[in-house]
Design a protein around this motif. Structure first.
Motif, PDB file in Angstrom:
ATOM      1  N   HIS A  96      44.784  42.607  48.443  1.00 28.02           N
ATOM      2  CA  HIS A  96      45.685  42.439  47.296  1.00 28.02           C
ATOM      3  C   HIS A  96      45.214  41.314  46.380  1.00 28.02           C
ATOM      4  N   ASN A 100      43.955  41.879  42.462  1.00 24.30           N
ATOM      5  CA  ASN A 100      44.466  41.092  41.339  1.00 24.30           C
ATOM      6  C   ASN A 100      43.332  40.432  40.563  1.00 24.30           C
ATOM      7  N   LYS A 103      41.406  43.138  38.593  1.00 23.55           N
ATOM      8  CA  LYS A 103      42.197  43.569  37.427  1.00 23.55           C
ATOM      9  C   LYS A 103      42.114  42.540  36.310  1.00 23.55           C
TER      10      LYS A 103
END
Length: 120
Positions: A96, A100, A103
């Motif tokens: 995760h 992030n 992105k």
């Protein structure tokens, strides 16, 4: 081609992660694991799974027991050890965080893309 090598490495890591996430749900047969991975288009060759499960066993991440199946032939029933569960959860946190980060890089690349002659 370098892109194919990078894709292969990415898929291998994601496959290992997904196997651990499936095992995190509880006990599972290899055939059920293979079926779910194939349905998700993460697995083309089922022979990849057995060495991975053996690797996880040697690393102390999973155990198995033999269970009689309806066909009468015993099958291995895999489950994560406590260390395996902890590892799966740590990997989820790491994935995760990495998603992030990627992105953010992608957004910056799109926003900071230099104009081409056609865009001017």
């Amino acid at each position: 081609m370098i892109a194919e090598q990078i894709k292969s490495q990415m898929r291998k890591g994601i496959l290992e992660y997904c196997v651990m996430q499936i095992l995190l749900r509880g006990e599972v047969y290899a055939s059920d694991l293979i079926e779910e991975l194939q349905q998700a288009n993460l697995l083309a060759v089922e022979g990849i799974i057995y060495p991975l499960l053996l690797k996880f066993k040697h690393e102390g991440l999973l155990t198995y027991e033999w269970v009689n199946s309806e066909s009468g032939l015993p099958k291995k029933h895999y489950q994560l050890t406590d260390e395996g569960k902890q590892t799966a959860n740590l990997l989820a946190d790491e994935l995760h965080a990495l998603l992030n980060t990627t992105k953010a890089f992608e957004a910056k690349s799109v926003n900071d893309k230099p104009e081409t002659n056609q865009e001017k």
